[in-house]
Scaffold this motif. Structure first.
Motif, mmCIF file in Angstrom:
data_model
loop_
_atom_site.group_PDB
_atom_site.id
_atom_site.type_symbol
_atom_site.label_atom_id
_atom_site.label_comp_id
_atom_site.label_asym_id
_atom_site.label_seq_id
_atom_site.Cartn_x
_atom_site.Cartn_y
_atom_site.Cartn_z
ATOM 1 N N PHE A 60 0.875 -1.253 -0.207
ATOM 2 C CA PHE A 60 0.130 0.143 0.093
ATOM 3 C C PHE A 60 1.225 1.242 -0.050
ATOM 4 O O PHE A 60 0.403 2.070 -1.025
ATOM 5 C CB PHE A 60 -1.036 0.594 1.240
ATOM 6 C CG PHE A 60 -1.767 1.375 1.808
ATOM 7 C CD1 PHE A 60 -3.078 1.857 1.146
ATOM 8 C CD2 PHE A 60 -0.787 2.055 2.762
ATOM 9 C CE1 PHE A 60 -3.087 2.498 0.651
ATOM 10 C CE2 PHE A 60 -1.887 3.205 2.697
ATOM 11 C CZ PHE A 60 -2.967 3.728 1.547
ATOM 12 N N LEU A 61 1.954 1.022 0.637
ATOM 13 C CA LEU A 61 2.576 2.450 0.448
ATOM 14 C C LEU A 61 3.485 2.708 -0.616
ATOM 15 O O LEU A 61 3.451 3.917 -0.695
ATOM 16 C CB LEU A 61 4.189 2.184 1.853
ATOM 17 C CG LEU A 61 5.104 3.045 2.228
ATOM 18 C CD1 LEU A 61 4.519 4.361 2.829
ATOM 19 C CD2 LEU A 61 5.684 2.313 2.596
ATOM 20 N N PHE A 62 4.265 1.539 -1.309
ATOM 21 C CA PHE A 62 4.237 2.147 -2.397
ATOM 22 C C PHE A 62 3.361 1.812 -4.004
ATOM 23 O O PHE A 62 3.375 2.713 -4.856
ATOM 24 C CB PHE A 62 5.496 0.862 -3.308
ATOM 25 C CG PHE A 62 6.124 0.729 -1.824
ATOM 26 C CD1 PHE A 62 7.664 1.762 -2.327
ATOM 27 C CD2 PHE A 62 6.682 0.114 -1.198
ATOM 28 C CE1 PHE A 62 8.543 1.856 -1.161
ATOM 29 C CE2 PHE A 62 7.955 0.459 -0.526
ATOM 30 C CZ PHE A 62 9.123 1.011 -0.437
ATOM 31 N N PHE A 63 2.128 1.660 -3.654
ATOM 32 C CA PHE A 63 1.158 1.335 -5.200
ATOM 33 C C PHE A 63 -0.638 1.783 -4.551
ATOM 34 O O PHE A 63 -1.242 1.569 -5.741
ATOM 35 C CB PHE A 63 0.605 -0.205 -5.514
ATOM 36 C CG PHE A 63 2.294 -0.742 -5.923
ATOM 37 C CD1 PHE A 63 3.173 -0.451 -6.720
ATOM 38 C CD2 PHE A 63 3.100 -1.511 -5.096
ATOM 39 C CE1 PHE A 63 4.354 -0.968 -7.527
ATOM 40 C CE2 PHE A 63 4.612 -1.850 -5.450
ATOM 41 C CZ PHE A 63 5.126 -1.953 -6.827
ATOM 42 N N GLY A 64 -0.421 2.402 -3.660
ATOM 43 C CA GLY A 64 -1.720 2.597 -2.972
ATOM 44 C C GLY A 64 -2.695 1.065 -3.496
ATOM 45 O O GLY A 64 -1.864 0.458 -3.034
ATOM 46 N N VAL A 115 0.638 1.313 7.720
ATOM 47 C CA VAL A 115 -0.904 2.630 7.020
ATOM 48 C C VAL A 115 -0.960 3.660 7.333
ATOM 49 O O VAL A 115 -1.408 4.641 7.303
ATOM 50 C CB VAL A 115 -2.054 1.525 6.893
ATOM 51 C CG1 VAL A 115 -2.899 1.695 6.532
ATOM 52 C CG2 VAL A 115 -1.586 -0.048 6.978
ATOM 53 N N SER A 116 -1.182 3.801 9.268
ATOM 54 C CA SER A 116 -1.528 5.318 9.646
ATOM 55 C C SER A 116 -0.369 6.074 9.269
ATOM 56 O O SER A 116 -0.858 7.073 9.451
ATOM 57 C CB SER A 116 -1.362 4.961 11.286
ATOM 58 O OG SER A 116 -2.385 3.912 11.199
ATOM 59 N N MET A 117 0.867 6.049 9.104
ATOM 60 C CA MET A 117 2.302 6.552 9.144
ATOM 61 C C MET A 117 1.422 7.680 7.314
ATOM 62 O O MET A 117 2.260 8.980 7.228
ATOM 63 C CB MET A 117 3.308 6.599 9.237
ATOM 64 C CG MET A 117 3.501 6.371 10.403
ATOM 65 S SD MET A 117 5.356 5.603 10.580
ATOM 66 C CE MET A 117 6.195 6.574 10.142
ATOM 67 N N HIS A 118 0.999 6.471 6.315
ATOM 68 C CA HIS A 118 1.405 7.189 5.169
ATOM 69 C C HIS A 118 0.031 6.604 4.320
ATOM 70 O O HIS A 118 0.066 6.948 3.228
ATOM 71 C CB HIS A 118 1.867 5.779 4.531
ATOM 72 C CG HIS A 118 3.506 6.576 5.192
ATOM 73 N ND1 HIS A 118 4.063 7.304 4.515
ATOM 74 C CD2 HIS A 118 4.575 4.904 5.256
ATOM 75 C CE1 HIS A 118 5.919 7.153 5.491
ATOM 76 N NE2 HIS A 118 5.757 6.176 5.717
ATOM 77 N N GLY A 119 -1.675 6.799 4.927
ATOM 78 C CA GLY A 119 -2.425 6.303 4.562
ATOM 79 C C GLY A 119 -3.394 7.477 5.644
ATOM 80 O O GLY A 119 -3.581 7.800 6.804
ATOM 81 N N ASP A 123 -8.452 4.015 4.811
ATOM 82 C CA ASP A 123 -7.150 3.314 4.491
ATOM 83 C C ASP A 123 -7.410 2.323 5.535
ATOM 84 O O ASP A 123 -7.128 1.069 5.141
ATOM 85 C CB ASP A 123 -6.149 3.819 3.566
ATOM 86 C CG ASP A 123 -6.211 4.627 2.529
ATOM 87 O OD1 ASP A 123 -6.987 4.909 1.976
ATOM 88 O OD2 ASP A 123 -5.450 5.656 2.313
ATOM 89 N N LEU A 124 -7.090 2.732 6.887
ATOM 90 C CA LEU A 124 -6.506 1.673 7.609
ATOM 91 C C LEU A 124 -7.660 0.349 8.091
ATOM 92 O O LEU A 124 -7.640 -0.233 8.110
ATOM 93 C CB LEU A 124 -6.400 2.546 9.064
ATOM 94 C CG LEU A 124 -5.513 1.528 9.850
ATOM 95 C CD1 LEU A 124 -5.196 0.760 9.869
ATOM 96 C CD2 LEU A 124 -6.122 2.327 10.965
ATOM 97 N N MET A 125 -8.889 1.583 8.114
ATOM 98 C CA MET A 125 -9.634 0.796 7.875
ATOM 99 C C MET A 125 -10.644 0.180 7.131
ATOM 100 O O MET A 125 -10.503 -1.591 6.953
ATOM 101 C CB MET A 125 -11.136 1.465 8.068
ATOM 102 C CG MET A 125 -11.434 2.573 9.418
ATOM 103 S SD MET A 125 -11.506 1.484 10.760
ATOM 104 C CE MET A 125 -13.103 0.920 10.721
ATOM 105 N N HIS A 126 -9.759 0.194 5.901
ATOM 106 C CA HIS A 126 -10.266 -0.586 4.619
ATOM 107 C C HIS A 126 -9.091 -2.240 4.492
ATOM 108 O O HIS A 126 -10.238 -3.298 4.460
ATOM 109 C CB HIS A 126 -9.942 -0.125 2.967
ATOM 110 C CG HIS A 126 -9.466 -0.664 1.817
ATOM 111 N ND1 HIS A 126 -10.808 -1.220 1.399
ATOM 112 C CD2 HIS A 126 -8.922 -1.402 1.640
ATOM 113 C CE1 HIS A 126 -10.340 -1.852 0.121
ATOM 114 N NE2 HIS A 126 -8.929 -2.142 0.352
#
Length: 289
Positions: A60-64, A115-119, A123-126
């Motif tokens: 997720f960090l690199f590709f969403g 996830v929390s740092m970069h979203g 996003d985290l709930m997803h």
């Protein structure tokens, strides 16, 4: 009755996709959950489900929220967790369950932090709870592929898995396939958890695998019928959860797992091997005397 039970699935494509994905997940993960339970590895499934999170989070960090990288990342992370836990248990005095618990906590914490740092919180709930109502063609094809691989894998290893469930020491003494079957089975577990992750997230994907299996054990003794009943319980829970989510505007994933929990509670009480009937069988001879 039609408007309540059938019309939502006829009128809305997103519900049709959610139903198709849920049914394939039930067909795939139900038998896997039965073997996890019979092998006394239920908590292993839970640990591996959380172990998927760091791999999905890095992707997720690199590709969403791209399906393919998150799936591959989750699969690699889950398999790595299983291998690390097995290696620690064989090279040290620590048991495998303790190793899994340690790595599971580390994985969950690391994944949530990434996830929390970069979203966003969305996003985290997803990632944690999935989006079963947002399954697209790509996700359905992935789940279908996992269903096919799981079915073929279980068909190939069925006799070995059943033998290991009944008497693992005897099976390992007469066959050298014990270790290969064990790791092949762990691969199927991780594969199904990755598929469930797309719909139910890392926190709930193991619920559709283990709760129907645990419920089925109260009703039947044989492995084949137990797998079929676990699949049926999962399907009923999926349909009921989707309908409840639609009519009451509730989160879909938790609704499905809560129905799985309701079936489990009913099985504990009213199944042939449940509390009530077991108690009656024990007390009847005393009453007759």
């Amino acid at each position: 009755m039609y408007e309540f039970l059938i019309a939502p699935f006829v009128d809305y494509v997103f519900l049709q996709r959610a139903l198709a994905g849920s049914i394939m997940l039930c067909l795939s993960s139900g038998p896997v959950g039965v073997f996890l339970m019979l092998r006394r590895m239920s908590l292993t499934g839970d640990a591996l489900a959380h172990g998927i999170l760091p791999g999905a989070a890095v992707a997720f960090l690199f590709f969403g929220l791209d399906l393919a990288p998150m799936t591959l990342g989750g699969l690699i992370a889950g398999l790595l967790l299983a291998l690390l836990a097995g290696a620690v248990s064989r090279l040290t005095l620590q048991k495998e369950d303790a190793s899994l618990a340690a790595f599971y906590l580390i994985s969950l914490s690391a994944g949530v932090l990434i996830v929390s740092m970069h979203g966003s919180n969305i996003d985290l709930m997803h990632i944690l709870f999935g989006t079963v109502l947002a399954l697209n063609d790509q996700a359905l094809m992935l789940i279908a592929g996992i269903f096919v691989l799981s079915t073929v894998g279980l068909a190939l290893f069925w006799r070995g898995l059943v033998a290991e469930c009944l008497d693992p020491l005897f099976f390992r003494s007469v066959s050298r396939l014990g270790t290969p079957i064990h790791f092949a089975f762990l691969f199927l577990v991780v594969l199904n958890l990755v598929g469930g992750f797309q719909a139910l997230g890392t926190l709930l994907s193991v619920g559709l695998m283990m709760l129907p299996a645990a419920s089925a054990r109260f009703w039947v003794n044989r492995v084949g019928p137990m797998c079929a009943l676990a699949v049926a319980f999962g399907m009923v829970s999926s349909v009921a959860g989707l309908l409840l989510s639609y009519h009451a505007a509730l989160p879909t994933g938790p609704a499905i797992i809560l129905f799985c929990g309701a079936i489990y509670a009913l099985s504990i009480l009213g199944a042939p091997r449940g509390i009530l009937l077991t108690h009656l069988r024990r007390t009847r001879p005393h009453r007759a005397a």
